[in-house]
Scaffold this active site. Structure first.
Site, PDB file in Angstrom:
ATOM      1  N   ASN A   1       0.625  12.258   3.008  1.00  0.00           N
ATOM      2  CA  ASN A   1      -0.305  11.184   3.367  1.00  0.00           C
ATOM      3  C   ASN A   1      -0.297  11.055   4.892  1.00  0.00           C
ATOM      4  O   ASN A   1       0.649  10.524   5.459  1.00  0.00           O
ATOM      5  CB  ASN A   1       0.162   9.885   2.685  1.00  0.00           C
ATOM      6  CG  ASN A   1      -0.647   8.679   3.126  1.00  0.00           C
ATOM      7  OD1 ASN A   1      -1.687   8.817   3.771  1.00  0.00           O
ATOM      8  ND2 ASN A   1      -0.167   7.496   2.764  1.00  0.00           N
ATOM      9  N   TRP A   2      -1.345  11.542   5.505  1.00  0.00           N
ATOM     10  CA  TRP A   2      -1.381  11.553   6.978  1.00  0.00           C
ATOM     11  C   TRP A   2      -1.734  10.188   7.558  1.00  0.00           C
ATOM     12  O   TRP A   2      -1.682   9.997   8.758  1.00  0.00           O
ATOM     13  CB  TRP A   2      -2.367  12.622   7.471  1.00  0.00           C
ATOM     14  CG  TRP A   2      -1.791  14.014   7.480  1.00  0.00           C
ATOM     15  CD1 TRP A   2      -0.777  14.485   6.680  1.00  0.00           C
ATOM     16  CD2 TRP A   2      -2.175  15.105   8.330  1.00  0.00           C
ATOM     17  NE1 TRP A   2      -0.517  15.792   6.978  1.00  0.00           N
ATOM     18  CE2 TRP A   2      -1.359  16.197   7.983  1.00  0.00           C
ATOM     19  CE3 TRP A   2      -3.131  15.255   9.326  1.00  0.00           C
ATOM     20  CZ2 TRP A   2      -1.472  17.437   8.622  1.00  0.00           C
ATOM     21  CZ3 TRP A   2      -3.248  16.486   9.958  1.00  0.00           C
ATOM     22  CH2 TRP A   2      -2.427  17.570   9.619  1.00  0.00           C
TER      23      TRP A   2
ATOM     24  N   GLU B   1      -0.084  -0.065   2.032  1.00  0.00           N
ATOM     25  CA  GLU B   1      -0.749  -0.445   3.280  1.00  0.00           C
ATOM     26  C   GLU B   1      -2.164  -0.944   3.021  1.00  0.00           C
ATOM     27  O   GLU B   1      -2.710  -1.714   3.807  1.00  0.00           O
ATOM     28  CB  GLU B   1      -0.725   0.740   4.263  1.00  0.00           C
ATOM     29  CG  GLU B   1       0.673   0.920   4.847  1.00  0.00           C
ATOM     30  CD  GLU B   1       1.002   2.328   5.292  1.00  0.00           C
ATOM     31  OE1 GLU B   1       0.091   3.157   5.441  1.00  0.00           O
ATOM     32  OE2 GLU B   1       2.211   2.605   5.481  1.00  0.00           O
TER      33      GLU B   1
ATOM     34  N   GLY C   1       4.839  10.530   4.002  1.00  0.00           N
ATOM     35  CA  GLY C   1       4.025  10.082   5.122  1.00  0.00           C
ATOM     36  C   GLY C   1       4.375  10.848   6.382  1.00  0.00           C
ATOM     37  O   GLY C   1       3.971  11.991   6.570  1.00  0.00           O
ATOM     38  N   GLY C   2       5.184  10.229   7.240  1.00  0.00           N
ATOM     39  CA  GLY C   2       5.514  10.781   8.556  1.00  0.00           C
ATOM     40  C   GLY C   2       5.916  12.249   8.546  1.00  0.00           C
ATOM     41  O   GLY C   2       5.449  13.030   9.380  1.00  0.00           O
TER      42      GLY C   2
HETATM   43  P1  PGA Z   1       6.690   7.587   4.967  1.00  0.00           P
HETATM   44  O1  PGA Z   1       5.364   7.087   4.215  1.00  0.00           O
HETATM   45  O2  PGA Z   1       7.083   8.897   4.341  1.00  0.00           O
HETATM   46  O3  PGA Z   1       6.281   7.736   6.413  1.00  0.00           O
HETATM   47  O4  PGA Z   1       7.717   6.538   4.755  1.00  0.00           O
HETATM   48  C1  PGA Z   1       5.206   7.275   2.842  1.00  0.00           C
HETATM   49  C2  PGA Z   1       3.892   6.685   2.398  1.00  0.00           C
HETATM   50  O5  PGA Z   1       3.504   5.636   2.914  1.00  0.00           O
HETATM   51  O6  PGA Z   1       3.208   7.242   1.523  1.00  0.00           O
END
Ligand code: PGA
Length: 254
Positions: free
Chosen positions: A12-13, A101, A235-236
């Site tokens: 997930n960018w 989010e 994510g990151g």
């Molecule tokens: P993160 O994000 O790996 O940066 O904690 C995960 C996500 O929100 O899907």
């Protein structure tokens, strides 16, 4: 049991990436070799502005491209929104629905998330429905109740294991570097699977349940090899090909 479900690593960018980021996608594609693609499905969800270009670049490769959100209607007067049909038309094969989010930052309810997941199914996209408790909810011992309620409210009745993936993402673990213990993850995933089985019967066994929240090369093995964990929403660490691929390599270890 988990062996019967093919793992999925979804990146997930979020709101990151410009046209130059296609070079990073190319590195992901290049590194996702036959040995890896034999073991795990890989999905990259860039911002909507990059879906078409990424899908074009990934054509004929094993890496799939997805979206991060969609509107529930197919078309209409919804300024700034994108429908599941449009995302599919641009080359997406999956869409995330109900990321925390969006739930927190855009006031998305379980009902709205369910409508978005239904739209994804209607358009032939894989719906990745997210659930997860806040820090306060965990500390109050309400994790299973909260996540169970989100599951009940957000997963459409017509969901199938081919059309729907669940992602358990504790809100407090996202972007924080903190993670639950594998035992905590297993507890939630087992509850989610039991609830899916209660609602959908035997076929629920084939539904993939991902873990998400601060998954990184340093902790991937412990989290991804836990029972009932069928992959991750990253994510990151999905923004860098080297990190994303090293998470995938957990599946090469026996
Ligand atoms: P993160 O994000 O790996 O940066 O904690 C995960 C996500 O929100 O899907």
């Amino acid at each position: 049991m988990a062996a019967a479900r093919r793992p999925l690593l979804a990146g997930n960018w979020k709101m990151n990436g410009l046209s130059t980021s296609i070079a990073e996608l190319a590195r992901i594609i290049e590194g996702f070799d036959a040995a890896l693609s034999a073991r795990v499905d890989l999905l990259v969800c860039p911002p909507a502005t990059l879906i078409a270009a990424f899908a074009e670049r990934a054509k004929g490769c094993k890496v799939a491209i997805g979206a991060q959100d969609c509107h529930f209607e197919a078309a209409g007067a919804f300024t700034g929104d994108l429908s599941a049909e449009m995302l599919r038309d641009a080359g997406a094969s999956a869409v995330i629905a109900g990321h925390s989010e969006r739930r927190a930052g855009h006031g998305e309810s379980d009902l709205l998330v369910r409508a978005k997941a239904e739209a994804a199914l209607r358009a032939g996209l894989l719906a990745i429905v997210c659930v997860g408790e806040t820090k306060a909810e965990r500390e109050a011992g309400r994790t299973l109740e909260v996540v169970g309620r989100q599951l009940a409210g957000s997963v459409p009745d017509q969901a199938t294991p081919q059309g729907l993936v669940l992602a358990y993402e504790p809100v407090w673990a996202i972007g924080s570097g903190l993670t639950p213990t594998p035992a905590d993850v297993i507890e939630v995933h087992a509850m989610l699977r039991a609830e899916l089985a209660r609602r959908f019967g035997e076929k629920a066994r084939a539904t993939r349940i991902l873990y998400g929240g601060s998954v990184a090369p340093r902790n991937a093995a412990g989290l991804l090899k836990a029972a009932e964990v069928d992959g991750a929403l990253v994510g990151g660490a999905s923004l860098k090909a080297s990190e994303f691929l090293s998470i995938a390599k957990v599946y090469l270890e026996t």
